[in-house]
Design a protein around this motif. Structure first.
Motif, PDB file in Angstrom:
ATOM      1  N   GLN A   1      14.266  32.162  34.114  1.00 24.08           N
ATOM      2  CA  GLN A   1      12.973  31.610  34.472  1.00 24.08           C
ATOM      3  C   GLN A   1      11.857  32.185  33.605  1.00 24.08           C
ATOM      4  O   GLN A   1      10.944  31.462  33.176  1.00 24.08           O
ATOM      5  CB  GLN A   1      12.666  31.885  35.954  1.00 24.08           C
ATOM      6  CG  GLN A   1      11.383  31.216  36.443  1.00 24.08           C
ATOM      7  CD  GLN A   1      11.422  29.716  36.269  1.00 24.08           C
ATOM      8  OE1 GLN A   1      12.446  29.076  36.547  1.00 24.08           O
ATOM      9  NE2 GLN A   1      10.327  29.134  35.804  1.00 24.08           N
TER      10      GLN A   1
ATOM     11  N   LEU B   1       8.638  34.697  44.023  1.00 19.43           N
ATOM     12  CA  LEU B   1       9.537  34.117  43.027  1.00 19.43           C
ATOM     13  C   LEU B   1      10.930  34.719  43.139  1.00 19.43           C
ATOM     14  O   LEU B   1      11.938  34.003  43.070  1.00 19.43           O
ATOM     15  CB  LEU B   1       8.982  34.337  41.618  1.00 19.43           C
ATOM     16  CG  LEU B   1       9.831  33.807  40.457  1.00 19.43           C
ATOM     17  CD1 LEU B   1      10.085  32.313  40.598  1.00 19.43           C
ATOM     18  CD2 LEU B   1       9.170  34.119  39.116  1.00 19.43           C
TER      19      LEU B   1
ATOM     20  N   ALA C   1      12.312  27.563  40.018  1.00 21.07           N
ATOM     21  CA  ALA C   1      10.871  27.777  39.914  1.00 21.07           C
ATOM     22  C   ALA C   1      10.172  26.548  39.347  1.00 21.07           C
ATOM     23  O   ALA C   1       9.071  26.179  39.793  1.00 21.07           O
ATOM     24  CB  ALA C   1      10.583  29.000  39.057  1.00 21.07           C
TER      25      ALA C   1
ATOM     26  N   GLU D   1       7.288  24.647  41.492  1.00 20.54           N
ATOM     27  CA  GLU D   1       5.935  24.439  40.978  1.00 20.54           C
ATOM     28  C   GLU D   1       5.580  22.954  40.924  1.00 20.54           C
ATOM     29  O   GLU D   1       4.457  22.556  41.242  1.00 20.54           O
ATOM     30  CB  GLU D   1       5.819  25.058  39.584  1.00 20.54           C
ATOM     31  CG  GLU D   1       5.889  26.579  39.576  1.00 20.54           C
ATOM     32  CD  GLU D   1       5.999  27.136  38.177  1.00 20.54           C
ATOM     33  OE1 GLU D   1       5.980  26.338  37.215  1.00 20.54           O
ATOM     34  OE2 GLU D   1       6.111  28.365  38.028  1.00 20.54           O
TER      35      GLU D   1
ATOM     36  N   LEU E   1       2.519  31.686  42.701  1.00 18.28           N
ATOM     37  CA  LEU E   1       3.592  32.487  43.290  1.00 18.28           C
ATOM     38  C   LEU E   1       3.440  33.947  42.892  1.00 18.28           C
ATOM     39  O   LEU E   1       3.165  34.257  41.732  1.00 18.28           O
ATOM     40  CB  LEU E   1       4.955  31.980  42.812  1.00 18.28           C
ATOM     41  CG  LEU E   1       5.531  30.733  43.473  1.00 18.28           C
ATOM     42  CD1 LEU E   1       6.741  30.253  42.679  1.00 18.28           C
ATOM     43  CD2 LEU E   1       5.923  31.007  44.911  1.00 18.28           C
TER      44      LEU E   1
END
Length: 447
Positions: free
Chosen positions: A397, A349, A323, A327, A344
């Motif tokens: 995450q 995700l 992630a 990004e 997202l």
């Protein structure tokens, strides 16, 4: 040895006596008859102190002090004079002198001052090294992105190898970032100011390989209308990066081996030897030893290239970075195109974290760019991960996002995620997340 000292005095008897006192106390001493000679021995990283007489022909001790302070205001300079008075001592200290000693003086008085000055200098040098390491760490973290343990280990290994000049073999799957790692090995090395020359061995027709690597003289072959400097010669002083080095033809492997052994080359069509100094970094996807066993790669060249090796972890083995990378690349693509990247959704995700990413970072960059441009929502297929593995990646995450949002403030993270301190600590430890990585530079811990 206790430290380095430069002694400056135009009177040989005094110079030799001071040197003897210091050497008997374990110091490494260099003596000079004048200021100009002393200046040639000192740079900003000099790990010692300067002891100088004030009254000398030519440049005196105060003039030497001015030049040393201009070079490094933290360099301790101890001045000695037989003509000293209070105004001169005050002037010297204002100019940056560490200490001022009047003749005659005892060895103990001088040794005490030198010991204290060296302690100060040692602390200054250590602090400078620490600041350089922090800056070094920040820069490589901007090049090799990721908060996972495999990426922390990779960055540490790259920095260690960058400080050397050994040849390196980089192993990694397609799209894992082998050229980026090679570039870091160059950029963070003493060769950084010299050329970084990259060549994809699989993209060069075999009949052009010799000219491409070694260069040629005018008329060396049909169509050679002028002299050409090859990639190896162009990389002199710097780094030659050979991507897909397993594709190097056997005939050129022999010649490259000779360059590495002899540190010389001859251009095609010439008998003149040209000296070269370079570091070679090779990158491979397959196991190069398998290529050796199959007779497609020379064993002696393999060992020349594989002095040290770096293994780049595939993206599927560092899912907590997915992630973050997505990004980052989506943001870059949006900025290039003058727009904002859409956020997202939880479903997007989850699909990102569940995908196996066979194309690694290259595939992820493509998906991030498409997302940033609104061409399509990222729809990678869920890979072979179990539900438990996907949940672990998602948890990592979530923790990363919370730590980043709260800038490493544990109390705020606990409140945001509604977790007790012990549980948060255990989860951070399991996922290899370090609070210090999220704290602002120069911040003071609050707990």
């Amino acid at each position: 040895m206790s430290g380095r000292v430069i002694v400056v005095d135009d009177e040989a008897a005094i110079r030799e006596a001071v040197q003897q006192w210091l050497e008997l106390s374990g110091f490494r001493v260099q003596s000079c008859a004048g200021a100009e000679q002393a200046l040639t021995l000192v740079d900003r990283d000099f790990p010692g102190v300067v002891v100088s007489d004030v009254r000398m022909p030519g440049s005196d001790g105060l003039q030497l002090l001015d030049k040393l302070v201009a070079l490094d205001r933290d360099l301790p300079v101890i001045l000695i004079t037989g003509h000293g008075d209070v105004p001169m001592a005050v002037q010297a200290l204002r100019q940056g002198a560490y200490d001022f000693i009047e003749k005659p003086f005892t060895p103990e008085r001088l040794l005490d001052s030198v010991h204290r000055a060296l302690d100060k200098r040692r602390l200054v040098c250590e602090n400078r090294q620490l600041r350089q390491q922090v800056a070094f760490k920040d820069r490589i973290e901007a090049q090799l992105l990721g908060v996972s343990r495999p990426m922390e280990s990779l960055r540490r290994q790259v920095l260690e190898l960058a400080a050397t000049s050994v040849n390196v073999l980089i192993r990694g799957d397609t799209g894992s970032g082998k050229e980026r790692v090679a570039r870091c090995l160059h950029d963070f090395s003493p060769r950084a100011g010299k050329p970084f020359v990259a060549l994809n061995c699989a993209a060069i027709p075999e009949q052009l390989f010799e000219s491409e690597l070694f260069g040629h003289e005018s008329g060396a072959f049909t169509g050679a209308q002028g002299k050409r400097v090859g990639r190896i010669e162009h990389a002199d002083g710097g780094t030659l990066f050979l991507d897909e080095v397993e594709s190097l033809p056997l005939a050129q492997q022999v010649k490259l081996l000779r360059v590495l052994q002899e540190k010389t080359l001859e251009r095609l069509g010439s008998n003149k030897s040209i000296r070269v100094d370079l570091r070679v970094i090779g990158a491979v996807k397959p196991d190069l030893l398998d290529e050796v066993r199959a007779g497609r790669f020379r064993e002696d060249l393999y060992y020349r290239l594989n002095v040290a090796s770096v293994q780049i972890p595939p993206l599927r083995e560092r899912r907590e970075d997915i992630a973050l990378l997505f990004e980052h690349f989506a943001g870059q693509a949006a900025q290039r195109n003058g727009r904002e990247a859409p956020p997202l959704t939880p479903g997007e995700l989850a699909r990102l974290l569940g995908h196996d990413w066979p194309g690694n970072v290259r595939e992820l960059i493509n998906a991030a760019e498409r997302h940033a441009l609104g061409l399509s929502a990222p729809q990678p297929e869920v890979g072979s991960q179990s539900l438990a593995e996907q949940m672990e990646a998602f948890e990592a995450q979530c923790l990363h996002n919370a730590l980043q949002r709260c800038q490493g403030n544990i109390a705020q993270v606990m409140a945001l995620l509604q977790l007790p301190r012990r549980t948060l600590n255990e989860k951070m430890q399991r996922h290899g997340l370090q609070r210090a990585s999220y704290r602002p530079a120069g911040s003071v811990d609050e707990d």
